[in-house]
Design an enzyme around this catalytic site. Structure first.
Site, PDB file in Angstrom:
ATOM      1  N   HIS A  21      -4.461  -9.247  -0.845  1.00  0.00           N
ATOM      2  CA  HIS A  21      -4.872  -7.848  -0.712  1.00  0.00           C
ATOM      3  C   HIS A  21      -6.391  -7.803  -0.558  1.00  0.00           C
ATOM      4  O   HIS A  21      -7.136  -7.670  -1.531  1.00  0.00           O
ATOM      5  CB  HIS A  21      -4.436  -7.038  -1.937  1.00  0.00           C
ATOM      6  CG  HIS A  21      -4.574  -5.549  -1.762  1.00  0.00           C
ATOM      7  ND1 HIS A  21      -3.512  -4.754  -1.392  1.00  0.00           N
ATOM      8  CD2 HIS A  21      -5.631  -4.722  -1.889  1.00  0.00           C
ATOM      9  CE1 HIS A  21      -3.914  -3.498  -1.309  1.00  0.00           C
ATOM     10  NE2 HIS A  21      -5.207  -3.458  -1.604  1.00  0.00           N
TER      11      HIS A  21
ATOM     12  N   ASN B 215      -6.730  -3.028  -4.868  1.00  0.00           N
ATOM     13  CA  ASN B 215      -8.025  -2.537  -5.325  1.00  0.00           C
ATOM     14  C   ASN B 215      -7.933  -1.145  -5.935  1.00  0.00           C
ATOM     15  O   ASN B 215      -8.840  -0.727  -6.666  1.00  0.00           O
ATOM     16  CB  ASN B 215      -9.019  -2.513  -4.157  1.00  0.00           C
ATOM     17  CG  ASN B 215      -8.555  -1.632  -3.014  1.00  0.00           C
ATOM     18  OD1 ASN B 215      -7.446  -1.799  -2.502  1.00  0.00           O
ATOM     19  ND2 ASN B 215      -9.387  -0.694  -2.584  1.00  0.00           N
ATOM     20  N   HIS B 216      -6.852  -0.414  -5.678  1.00  0.00           N
ATOM     21  CA  HIS B 216      -6.689   0.902  -6.287  1.00  0.00           C
ATOM     22  C   HIS B 216      -6.092   0.809  -7.685  1.00  0.00           C
ATOM     23  O   HIS B 216      -6.426   1.617  -8.553  1.00  0.00           O
ATOM     24  CB  HIS B 216      -5.797   1.793  -5.409  1.00  0.00           C
ATOM     25  CG  HIS B 216      -6.513   2.418  -4.263  1.00  0.00           C
ATOM     26  ND1 HIS B 216      -6.918   3.729  -4.249  1.00  0.00           N
ATOM     27  CD2 HIS B 216      -6.929   1.897  -3.076  1.00  0.00           C
ATOM     28  CE1 HIS B 216      -7.539   3.996  -3.111  1.00  0.00           C
ATOM     29  NE2 HIS B 216      -7.559   2.893  -2.382  1.00  0.00           N
TER      30      HIS B 216
ATOM     31  N   HIS C 201      -4.381  -0.575   6.354  1.00  0.00           N
ATOM     32  CA  HIS C 201      -3.354   0.458   6.442  1.00  0.00           C
ATOM     33  C   HIS C 201      -2.669   0.546   7.800  1.00  0.00           C
ATOM     34  O   HIS C 201      -1.615   1.166   7.920  1.00  0.00           O
ATOM     35  CB  HIS C 201      -3.945   1.821   6.069  1.00  0.00           C
ATOM     36  CG  HIS C 201      -4.071   2.027   4.598  1.00  0.00           C
ATOM     37  ND1 HIS C 201      -4.063   3.271   4.007  1.00  0.00           N
ATOM     38  CD2 HIS C 201      -4.200   1.137   3.580  1.00  0.00           C
ATOM     39  CE1 HIS C 201      -4.187   3.139   2.698  1.00  0.00           C
ATOM     40  NE2 HIS C 201      -4.279   1.854   2.414  1.00  0.00           N
TER      41      HIS C 201
ATOM     42  N   HIS D  87       0.673   3.498  -2.468  1.00  0.00           N
ATOM     43  CA  HIS D  87      -0.256   4.514  -2.977  1.00  0.00           C
ATOM     44  C   HIS D  87       0.484   5.657  -3.666  1.00  0.00           C
ATOM     45  O   HIS D  87       0.259   6.848  -3.393  1.00  0.00           O
ATOM     46  CB  HIS D  87      -1.140   5.056  -1.848  1.00  0.00           C
ATOM     47  CG  HIS D  87      -2.181   4.085  -1.382  1.00  0.00           C
ATOM     48  ND1 HIS D  87      -3.414   3.985  -1.994  1.00  0.00           N
ATOM     49  CD2 HIS D  87      -2.174   3.148  -0.406  1.00  0.00           C
ATOM     50  CE1 HIS D  87      -4.124   3.040  -1.398  1.00  0.00           C
ATOM     51  NE2 HIS D  87      -3.384   2.514  -0.435  1.00  0.00           N
TER      52      HIS D  87
ATOM     53  N   ASP E 104      -1.591  -2.199  -4.321  1.00  0.00           N
ATOM     54  CA  ASP E 104      -1.772  -0.746  -4.245  1.00  0.00           C
ATOM     55  C   ASP E 104      -0.443  -0.003  -4.319  1.00  0.00           C
ATOM     56  O   ASP E 104      -0.171   0.906  -3.532  1.00  0.00           O
ATOM     57  CB  ASP E 104      -2.536  -0.341  -2.980  1.00  0.00           C
ATOM     58  CG  ASP E 104      -4.039  -0.548  -3.115  1.00  0.00           C
ATOM     59  OD1 ASP E 104      -4.489  -0.866  -4.231  1.00  0.00           O
ATOM     60  OD2 ASP E 104      -4.761  -0.389  -2.116  1.00  0.00           O
TER      61      ASP E 104
ATOM     62  N   HIS F 221      -3.736  -4.165   1.966  1.00  0.00           N
ATOM     63  CA  HIS F 221      -5.006  -3.432   1.960  1.00  0.00           C
ATOM     64  C   HIS F 221      -5.299  -2.755   3.299  1.00  0.00           C
ATOM     65  O   HIS F 221      -5.805  -1.633   3.317  1.00  0.00           O
ATOM     66  CB  HIS F 221      -6.176  -4.335   1.573  1.00  0.00           C
ATOM     67  CG  HIS F 221      -7.482  -3.597   1.441  1.00  0.00           C
ATOM     68  ND1 HIS F 221      -7.663  -2.573   0.530  1.00  0.00           N
ATOM     69  CD2 HIS F 221      -8.654  -3.713   2.114  1.00  0.00           C
ATOM     70  CE1 HIS F 221      -8.898  -2.105   0.653  1.00  0.00           C
ATOM     71  NE2 HIS F 221      -9.516  -2.765   1.600  1.00  0.00           N
TER      72      HIS F 221
ATOM     73  N   ASP G 278       0.818  -1.220   0.000  1.00  0.00           N
ATOM     74  CA  ASP G 278       0.000   0.000   0.000  1.00  0.00           C
ATOM     75  C   ASP G 278       0.853   1.273   0.000  1.00  0.00           C
ATOM     76  O   ASP G 278       0.752   2.114   0.883  1.00  0.00           O
ATOM     77  CB  ASP G 278      -0.947  -0.004   1.204  1.00  0.00           C
ATOM     78  CG  ASP G 278      -1.949  -1.141   1.142  1.00  0.00           C
ATOM     79  OD1 ASP G 278      -3.031  -0.942   0.562  1.00  0.00           O
ATOM     80  OD2 ASP G 278      -1.639  -2.233   1.654  1.00  0.00           O
TER      81      ASP G 278
END
Length: 581
Positions: A217, A128-129, A247, A22, A60, A245, A20
């Site tokens: 995830h 998922n992002h 955080h 991001h 992610d 996933h 993650d």
């Protein structure tokens, strides 16, 4: 678990673990725009300094499904800088790589490509992002994979069954089976586990001699009845599960006493929401594996922006003020000001000796004003800290506990609990909400030319992918199809037209026709965007989910790709074992 000193030789895998990241989150923000890029740079630099065998990312990597040019350029530049070089890779791949890396035209691990010089391989599942979308089922990770910088694995193309085939690696005498499963809608994956449609394949020989590592995830904490994946669904032969996933950083491996494997939750490397879970200090992990023994070393991230959060319940300060106190608003502001200053002072103390830590921290004060208090102007309050915090616009968050009044006397007593069934809205998809709306609606507002499924998917594209023409084009497409049908039938009277239109859109196989119309409509919407110059010609098609409900009737099975995938499993817990390689 084993001590760190015993895991230092040519038989030991050294793996850097992160999830993650991001990349690109708030990249246009004047203060926080560089945060994710700085942290990815630190993670890759840490991998190089520790001379790891490979990097494992748990999903992610990107914050957006369609990253900006800046985001892609930065990621490619950093991966090239840190992961390419002359240092030899000292482990071998033993499994069928055409199965492991099935999303690229180059189905082999990047460090074995004769045209590339890779020193640190990167293995990543999608989240998922940055999930695959469009008719081709591509995601941003596939761009990095095609360029030879990342090995994208764990992508299942089937919507009927999931078979997770491991990447089998060997370094000296240590054999490691790396399993991966990219993000799938939780409700669907939960259902597939229950229906025994998920299989984790195992090596044919010496099954007990492999260290089994699984990257997933999904929701780990329960957000609804089926909006998460219980750890008990996973196979008990696993040794360590890397859970992406979520955080909150819980990177120290925790033992599941029922399944007898360990779970590590690295958490995100950037705070994407101002919630308590994000306030936990961010870490990445250095995993060492020798034989069936492992050790996880926590590595704190120094470039992550500090985040402090406190809760204040105004009713607890009766000695200072009550709702009836004169100038109570000013006294409330003074209390909140003192709390924010307290957090800023704590941030300054922690930042001493850490030059890589950003100067301005994130600060959130959650104020419970229940009990008769009124809110004050948060914008005016935030102006006091514009030069000291990274989030001046949302320092204060007012909340109020739900108050139940039992002494209300109405002329008519209504039990609203019987009228409205409470639902976990956070766990519903848009198309599910549309379907529920029309199921509960009166007959006169039911759809006639459109179906609930088609309308739900069009709204999903509008909400999730900003497909502005999705609904309009779907309606136009359905109208044209209905007109052609009526003309072919030669109907003229209003009554016959209504009856024939209903038959046109409710035949056996309606869902299949509906998805064809949806694809046609989305193609038109994409063409409209291109004409307006809103996006380039290489943008992805929408993600079409053709995983029909059990009561849907489909004329013939349609081979499609969606974010949901399927498989078979074993036992009452919906798991399965097979053989591979």
């Amino acid at each position: 678990m084993s001590s760190e000193k015993t895991l230092e030789d040519e038989d030991t895998f050294k793996i850097l673990i992160a999830t993650d990241i991001h990349l690109g989150y708030l990249e246009k923000d004047a203060i926080r725009g560089q945060d994710t890029y700085n942290t990815l740079n630190e993670i890759l630099d840490c991998a190089k300094k520790n001379k790891v065998d490979f990097i494992l990312l748990g999903g992610d990597l990107f914050h957006e499904n369609k990253p900006s040019r800046r985001c892609l350029h930065s990621s490619i530049s950093m991966l090239r800088k840190y992961c390419m070089g002359d240092s030899p890779v000292t482990f071998n791949i033993l499994s069928d790589q055409t199965v492991n890396f099935n999303t690229t035209q180059f189905p082999w691990v990047n460090y074995q490509d004769e045209n590339l010089n890779i020193s640190i391989p990167v293995f990543s599942i999608h989240g998922n992002h940055d999930d695959p979308t469009g008719a081709e089922g591509l995601c941003a990770l596939d761009l990095l994979s095609a360029s030879g910088l990342v090995n994208h694995f764990g992508h299942s193309h089937s919507v009927e069954r999931i078979e997770i085939s491991p990447v089998l690696m060997q370094k000296g005498s240590t054999k490691l089976a790396l399993y991966g499963l990219g993000s799938i809608p939780d409700e669907r994956l939960y259902r597939m586990f229950v229906n025994k449609q998920v299989t984790m394949l195992r090596p044919k020989e010496d099954q007990d001699g492999w260290f089994n590592l699984f990257a997933i995830h999904q929701n780990r904490s329960k957000h609804g009845p089926t909006n998460y994946i219980p750890e008990q669904f996973l196979d008990d032969f696993l040794d360590l599960v890397v859970w992406g996933h979520e955080h909150e950083c819980l990177i120290t491996p925790a033992r599941n006493e029922q399944q007898l494997f360990y779970v590590t939750q690295p958490g995100s490397s950037v705070a994407t929401s101002l919630s308590p879970g994000e306030a936990t200090k961010k870490h990445i992990g250095l995993l060492k594996v020798k034989g069936r023994k492992m050790n996880m070393q926590k590595i704190p991230l120094k470039t992550v922006r500090q985040f402090f959060i406190q809760d204040v319940v105004l009713a607890d300060y009766e000695d200072l003020f009550t709702p009836e106190t004169p100038q109570v608003t000013k006294k409330m502001e003074d209390l909140c000001y003192a709390k924010v200053i307290e957090m800023l002072e704590e941030a300054e103390k922690e930042r001493i000796g850490c030059p890589l830590t950003p100067e301005k921290p994130l600060v959130r004060l959650r104020v419970d004003y229940s009990g008769g208090f009124e809110t004050f102007n948060t914008s005016r309050f935030s102006q006091k800290f514009v030069d000291r915090v990274a989030n001046p616009k949302d320092i204060i968050h007012f909340l109020r506990k739900r108050e139940y009044k039992d002494d209300i006397k109405d002329e008519v007593t209504i039990d609203y609990g019987k009228l409205i069934k409470p639902t976990a809205v956070g766990g519903l998809r848009v198309e599910d909400m549309v379907k529920q709306y029309f199921e509960a609606a009166e007959q006169k507002v039911q759809l006639s030319l459109l179906t609930e499924q088609g309308m739900g998917k069009a709204i999903q594209e509008y909400v999730d992918k900003d497909e502005k023409d999705a609904i309009e084009e779907l309606i136009t497409c359905q109208l044209e199809k209905t007109q052609r049908h009526l003309q072919a039938r030669g109907v003229t009277t209003e009554q016959d037209i209504d009856a024939e239109a209903r038959r046109c859109h409710r035949p056996s196989g309606a869902n299949l026709h509906d998805c064809v119309s949806f694809l046609t409509a989305m193609n038109r919407a994409k063409a409209n965007r291109l004409e307006r110059g809103e996006e380039s010609v290489d943008q992805d098609m929408p993600d079409v989910d053709m995983n029909f409900a059990d009561d849907d009737v489909v004329a013939s099975p349609a081979p499609t790709r969606g974010r949901g995938r399927g498989g078979r499993g074993r036992g009452g817990r919906g798991r399965g074992k097979g053989e591979c390689c």
